[in-house]
Design an enzyme around this catalytic site. Structure first.
Site, mmCIF file in Angstrom:
data_model
loop_
_atom_site.group_PDB
_atom_site.id
_atom_site.type_symbol
_atom_site.label_atom_id
_atom_site.label_comp_id
_atom_site.label_asym_id
_atom_site.label_seq_id
_atom_site.Cartn_x
_atom_site.Cartn_y
_atom_site.Cartn_z
ATOM 1 N N CYS A 2 0.817 -1.212 0.000
ATOM 2 C CA CYS A 2 0.000 0.000 0.000
ATOM 3 C C CYS A 2 0.855 1.269 0.000
ATOM 4 O O CYS A 2 1.964 1.284 0.523
ATOM 5 C CB CYS A 2 -0.889 0.030 1.227
ATOM 6 S SG CYS A 2 -1.874 -1.437 1.397
ATOM 7 N N ARG A 27 5.421 -0.067 -6.079
ATOM 8 C CA ARG A 27 5.415 -0.879 -4.858
ATOM 9 C C ARG A 27 4.427 -2.028 -4.961
ATOM 10 O O ARG A 27 4.451 -2.945 -4.142
ATOM 11 C CB ARG A 27 5.038 0.001 -3.662
ATOM 12 C CG ARG A 27 6.068 1.075 -3.357
ATOM 13 C CD ARG A 27 5.470 2.155 -2.492
ATOM 14 N NE ARG A 27 4.983 1.626 -1.246
ATOM 15 C CZ ARG A 27 5.683 1.550 -0.118
ATOM 16 N NH1 ARG A 27 6.917 1.970 -0.116
ATOM 17 N NH2 ARG A 27 5.159 1.069 0.972
ATOM 18 N N TRP A 75 -2.827 -2.755 -1.595
ATOM 19 C CA TRP A 75 -2.401 -4.117 -1.905
ATOM 20 C C TRP A 75 -3.142 -4.996 -0.921
ATOM 21 O O TRP A 75 -2.902 -4.943 0.285
ATOM 22 C CB TRP A 75 -0.887 -4.224 -1.716
ATOM 23 C CG TRP A 75 -0.282 -5.507 -2.173
ATOM 24 C CD1 TRP A 75 -0.045 -5.904 -3.455
ATOM 25 C CD2 TRP A 75 0.209 -6.565 -1.345
ATOM 26 N NE1 TRP A 75 0.552 -7.131 -3.472
ATOM 27 C CE2 TRP A 75 0.714 -7.569 -2.196
ATOM 28 C CE3 TRP A 75 0.266 -6.776 0.032
ATOM 29 C CZ2 TRP A 75 1.266 -8.741 -1.726
ATOM 30 C CZ3 TRP A 75 0.821 -7.953 0.494
ATOM 31 C CH2 TRP A 75 1.319 -8.921 -0.375
ATOM 32 N N ASN A 99 -1.976 2.339 5.927
ATOM 33 C CA ASN A 99 -1.049 1.267 5.558
ATOM 34 C C ASN A 99 -0.777 0.438 6.802
ATOM 35 O O ASN A 99 -0.713 0.995 7.898
ATOM 36 C CB ASN A 99 0.300 1.831 5.102
ATOM 37 C CG ASN A 99 0.245 2.369 3.694
ATOM 38 O OD1 ASN A 99 -0.782 2.279 3.037
ATOM 39 N ND2 ASN A 99 1.346 2.937 3.243
ATOM 40 N N GLY A 100 -0.556 -0.841 6.629
ATOM 41 C CA GLY A 100 -0.249 -1.696 7.779
ATOM 42 C C GLY A 100 -1.435 -2.589 8.095
ATOM 43 O O GLY A 100 -2.310 -2.807 7.253
ATOM 44 N N GLU A 479 18.754 -16.745 -6.286
ATOM 45 C CA GLU A 479 18.310 -15.437 -6.770
ATOM 46 C C GLU A 479 17.838 -15.541 -8.230
ATOM 47 O O GLU A 479 16.836 -14.931 -8.610
ATOM 48 C CB GLU A 479 19.457 -14.427 -6.609
ATOM 49 C CG GLU A 479 19.197 -13.034 -7.138
ATOM 50 C CD GLU A 479 17.986 -12.329 -6.534
ATOM 51 O OE1 GLU A 479 17.406 -12.824 -5.559
ATOM 52 O OE2 GLU A 479 17.599 -11.281 -7.076
ATOM 53 N N LYS A 483 14.128 -14.576 -9.462
ATOM 54 C CA LYS A 483 13.839 -13.621 -10.546
ATOM 55 C C LYS A 483 12.861 -14.253 -11.526
ATOM 56 O O LYS A 483 11.890 -13.638 -11.934
ATOM 57 C CB LYS A 483 15.107 -13.243 -11.333
ATOM 58 C CG LYS A 483 16.083 -12.269 -10.755
ATOM 59 C CD LYS A 483 15.519 -10.954 -10.355
ATOM 60 C CE LYS A 483 15.063 -10.989 -9.002
ATOM 61 N NZ LYS A 483 15.013 -10.461 -7.882
ATOM 62 N N GLU A 486 9.326 -14.708 -10.068
ATOM 63 C CA GLU A 486 8.649 -13.429 -9.807
ATOM 64 C C GLU A 486 7.998 -12.873 -11.069
ATOM 65 O O GLU A 486 6.880 -12.364 -11.013
ATOM 66 C CB GLU A 486 9.658 -12.383 -9.294
ATOM 67 C CG GLU A 486 10.020 -12.540 -7.836
ATOM 68 C CD GLU A 486 11.070 -11.529 -7.389
ATOM 69 O OE1 GLU A 486 10.946 -11.008 -6.284
ATOM 70 O OE2 GLU A 486 12.034 -11.263 -8.143
ATOM 71 N N HIS A 502 20.311 -35.808 -3.812
ATOM 72 C CA HIS A 502 19.620 -36.184 -2.572
ATOM 73 C C HIS A 502 18.117 -35.935 -2.678
ATOM 74 O O HIS A 502 17.482 -35.534 -1.709
ATOM 75 C CB HIS A 502 20.224 -35.420 -1.388
ATOM 76 C CG HIS A 502 21.678 -35.719 -1.202
ATOM 77 N ND1 HIS A 502 22.138 -36.964 -0.816
ATOM 78 C CD2 HIS A 502 22.783 -34.959 -1.399
ATOM 79 C CE1 HIS A 502 23.460 -36.943 -0.760
ATOM 80 N NE2 HIS A 502 23.869 -35.742 -1.121
ATOM 81 N N LYS A 598 6.640 -4.233 -3.944
ATOM 82 C CA LYS A 598 8.054 -3.848 -3.881
ATOM 83 C C LYS A 598 8.529 -3.752 -2.437
ATOM 84 O O LYS A 598 9.646 -4.130 -2.115
ATOM 85 C CB LYS A 598 8.217 -2.494 -4.582
ATOM 86 C CG LYS A 598 9.626 -1.960 -4.606
ATOM 87 C CD LYS A 598 10.469 -2.729 -5.591
ATOM 88 C CE LYS A 598 11.938 -2.364 -5.514
ATOM 89 N NZ LYS A 598 12.781 -3.432 -6.073
HETATM 90 C C1 G6P Z 1 9.654 -7.872 -1.406
HETATM 91 C C2 G6P Z 1 10.212 -7.534 -2.777
HETATM 92 C C3 G6P Z 1 11.528 -8.260 -2.978
HETATM 93 C C4 G6P Z 1 12.500 -7.915 -1.868
HETATM 94 C C5 G6P Z 1 11.896 -8.226 -0.486
HETATM 95 C C6 G6P Z 1 12.757 -7.657 0.632
HETATM 96 O O1 G6P Z 1 9.273 -9.201 -1.360
HETATM 97 O O2 G6P Z 1 9.302 -7.902 -3.792
HETATM 98 O O3 G6P Z 1 12.097 -7.860 -4.215
HETATM 99 O O4 G6P Z 1 13.677 -8.634 -2.036
HETATM 100 O O5 G6P Z 1 10.619 -7.607 -0.372
HETATM 101 O O6 G6P Z 1 12.778 -6.265 0.511
HETATM 102 P P1 G6P Z 1 13.886 -5.314 1.103
HETATM 103 O O7 G6P Z 1 13.419 -3.921 0.721
HETATM 104 O O8 G6P Z 1 13.880 -5.513 2.590
HETATM 105 O O9 G6P Z 1 15.174 -5.674 0.493
#
Ligand code: G6P
Length: 603
Positions: A2, A27, A75, A99-100, A479, A483, A486, A502, A598
């Site tokens: 949000c 975000r 969100w 927010n929250g 990672e 990616k 996502e 394993h 985000k």
């Molecule tokens: C969300 C984002 C990720 C990010 C994670 C941690 O899930 O979509 O891309 O890695 O938060 O965020 P930060 O701002 O703490 O690195």
């Protein structure tokens, strides 16, 4: 996640609110709304989906002159993304954005229903506005009513509230979710991060947890959680948001991948000596009495932390453990004072990570944050901070933030190595010169991008992807898999190469795609054997290496390098571009993938 904006002033309020929300789009959100109060009349617009839908709805709305207003991108957490659940939420004569999460909303809702209030949404937020109006009826004073409301809320929140009984005032409170106030003469702005305000206000008050108050065009009333007046501390805001535009790239993510070479140079700037690393922002005493490092983070930042743990043990010879923040919070962890607690976060606002930092501080540990956003909650909370200098990252899938975190970690492991005398000056000087070359290892060459674009069409289906690697290439594999999932929504997992036999190898068949990270400078033969085991079981192999590998179906050649960290950075770019191109072919929203946010400011 949000986003909140607010405005008091005589400028074009509709444009200011909508443009502010657009700055927060990256975000992640699934509905949006604004409420404007002018001449004692409310105008309220909400829409599901993209901001474009909200813009269309407000086409005939042209408020002129002084007004106050609040806006929100939602969100969904409690209740589906519908118009009724979108903010601002309405009482009979007041509106709120939030927010929250209000953790005790069910109890509050039950008692407000008993009082006769009617709820139209499934959200936790709606209790705030009804609670406020309930208190207002009893107390007949909006300031007292707002405080009485805050006293009953449990959980994390940032709240803006406007009410017809005080038509030139915005009430605000911050408790666990970020919020700042931008000041520009008699114009006042609110936002949940600074991007909507950059260019509009020159200075801002970054609210601390527990702070609350109300303001109008001419005065600001700021209080702490005991409602004692607080002297406002203003900070200068950046003046340009040029760096946050797409600059001709198709997507922010693409632009952010390409600009890694520049932002890494920025990360290195002023920090490389002859045979040492300088972190001016660190007091060398931070590491006095420290025998262990604990790294804690979420998502991509967790992956950089995992990779860092190899560097700290290898170069600084210090014990290093890594924790996922959401797990660490509730495991009743043992925390020893000789541990340096390090949180890693692009945003500096991730709720779980922020909470672990607070836990560590309460336990008396020294703390450090590696972060991309100055003045963020974590930067303000930690004893020390190192900024990654990646600039604003807009793509939800993190790229340049990860790259700069890795550069900071490499430098930090050497900084510590020097302090602990675990590397010689000659070795340190060698590392420093390797670090200077990192920007050139992440330049995206046209031929490589074109090759990955062509290759991507072969990886749009299948029953899954395994990304495999050893040592630091294992977190890089994690990672790479993150990616891909996502932004392509394809199932992908990262695995240590040596673990495949394993269990996971049972999945091997031609429809299982293995992306194999095969650096020539680190455990090449070991990794090669693991990839051969998969190849023998007919898994489709895409190998990334500087050395030709004839058992692969597809081969992506990187440059011959003298150090594995250079191979790490070049492979990182390959994985980012490959995911991007797969996502493009699948027609997905690269910058704002479904269901993701985000900055995750709820736990
Ligand atoms: C969300 C984002 C990720 C990010 C994670 C941690 O899930 O979509 O891309 O890695 O938060 O965020 P930060 O701002 O703490 O690195």
């Amino acid at each position: 996640m949000c986003g909140i904006v607010g405005y008091i002033g005589k400028n074009k309020i509709k444009d200011i609110l909508l443009e502010g929300l657009a700055e927060l789009e990256y975000r992640g959100y699934d509905s949006a709304g604004i409420a404007v109060l002018q001449d004692e009349n409310f105008s309220i617009y909400k829409a599901v989906g993209k901001l474009e839908n909200l813009r269309n709805k407000t086409q005939d709305f042209h408020p002129e002159g002084f007004a106050i207003g609040i806006g929100h991108t939602r969100w969904a957490t409690h209740g589906k993304p519908t118009e009724l659940n979108a903010h601002p939420h309405i009482g009979s004569n007041s509106y709120v954005v939030h927010n929250g999460i209000i953790e005790n909303y069910q109890e509050l809702k039950a008692s407000l229903i008993k009082e006769g209030f009617n709820f139209v949404s499934q959200t936790d937020t709606e209790v705030i506005v009804h609670l406020f109006e309930s208190k207002l009826t009893k107390l007949n004073d909006p300031v007292k009513a707002f405080r009485a409301t805050l006293d009953e809320l449990q959980g994390a929140y940032a709240v803006l509230l406007i009410t017809a009984c005080s038509p030139e005032t915005i009430f605000f409170a911050k408790h666990g979710s970020p919020m700042l106030i931008g000041l520009n003469g008699d114009e006042k702005y609110f936002a949940s991060s600074d991007t909507p305000i950059i260019g509009l206000a020159k200075e801002a008050i970054y609210l601390e947890d527990g702070e609350n108050g109300y303001l109008d065009a001419t005065s600001t009333h700021l209080f702490n959680e005991k409602y004692e007046p607080v002297k406002e501390q203003t900070k200068a805001l950046a003046t340009s948001k040029l760096s946050a535009q797409k600059d001709g790239y198709r997507f922010f993510m693409e632009k952010e991948i390409y600009e890694q070479t520049h932002v890494i140079s920025d990360t290195l700037m002023g920090r490389l000596g002859e045979a040492e690393i300088n972190f001016e922002e660190l007091d060398p005493e931070l590491f006095l009495g420290i025998n262990e490092i604990k790294l804690c983070a979420c998502g991509t930042s967790y992956h950089s932390a995992l990779a860092a743990s190899y560097l700290f043990e290898r170069y600084s010879k210090i014990r290093c453990s890594v924790e996922i923040a959401s797990e660490f919070r509730y495991k009743e962890p043992l925390m020893c004072k000789d541990t340096l607690f390090v949180v890693i976060s692009q945003s500096g606002e991730t709720a779980d990570t922020l909470e672990t930092l607070k836990m560590a501080k309460r336990a008396g540990l020294k703390s450090l944050v590696i972060c991309n956003v100055d003045n963020s909650s974590m930067v303000r909370e930690a004893d020390a901070s190192i900024l990654t200098r990646a600039g604003i990252e807009k793509g939800v899938a993190s790229t340049k933030a990860f790259a700069t975190q890795m550069v900071v970690f490499w430098m930090l492991s050497l900084y510590l190595a020097k302090q602990r005398k675990t590397l010689t000056s000659i070795e340190l000087a060698k590392h420093v010169s390797l670090l200077r070359e990192v920007p050139s290892t992440v330049v995206v060459k046209d031929e490589l991008h074109e090759k990955l674009r062509r290759l991507s069409k072969r990886y749009l289906h299948g029953h899954g992807f395994f990304f495999i690697g050893r040592d630091v290439f294992f977190p890089l594999a994690l990672e790479g898999a993150l990616k891909l999932k996502e932004i392509s929504y394809l199932h992908a997992e990262g695995y240590p190469s040596g673990e495949m036999k394993h269990g996971p190898i049972a999945l091997a068949d031609p429809e299982l795609f293995t992306i194999a990270l095969m650096p020539t400078n680190l455990l090449y033969e070991k990794t090669k054997s693991n990839v051969e085991e998969l190849s023998a079981r007919d898994s489709t192999i895409c190998a990334i290496s500087a050395r030709e590998f004839d058992k692969a179906d597809d081969f992506i050649k990187i440059e011959e390098r003298s150090h594995y960290m250079h191979e790490f950075f070049e492979m990182m770019v390959v994985l980012q571009v490959l995911s991007l191109e797969i996502s493009v072919r699948l027609g997905n929203d690269v910058d704002m993938p479904r269901n993701l946010a985000k900055s995750v400011t709820v736990e």
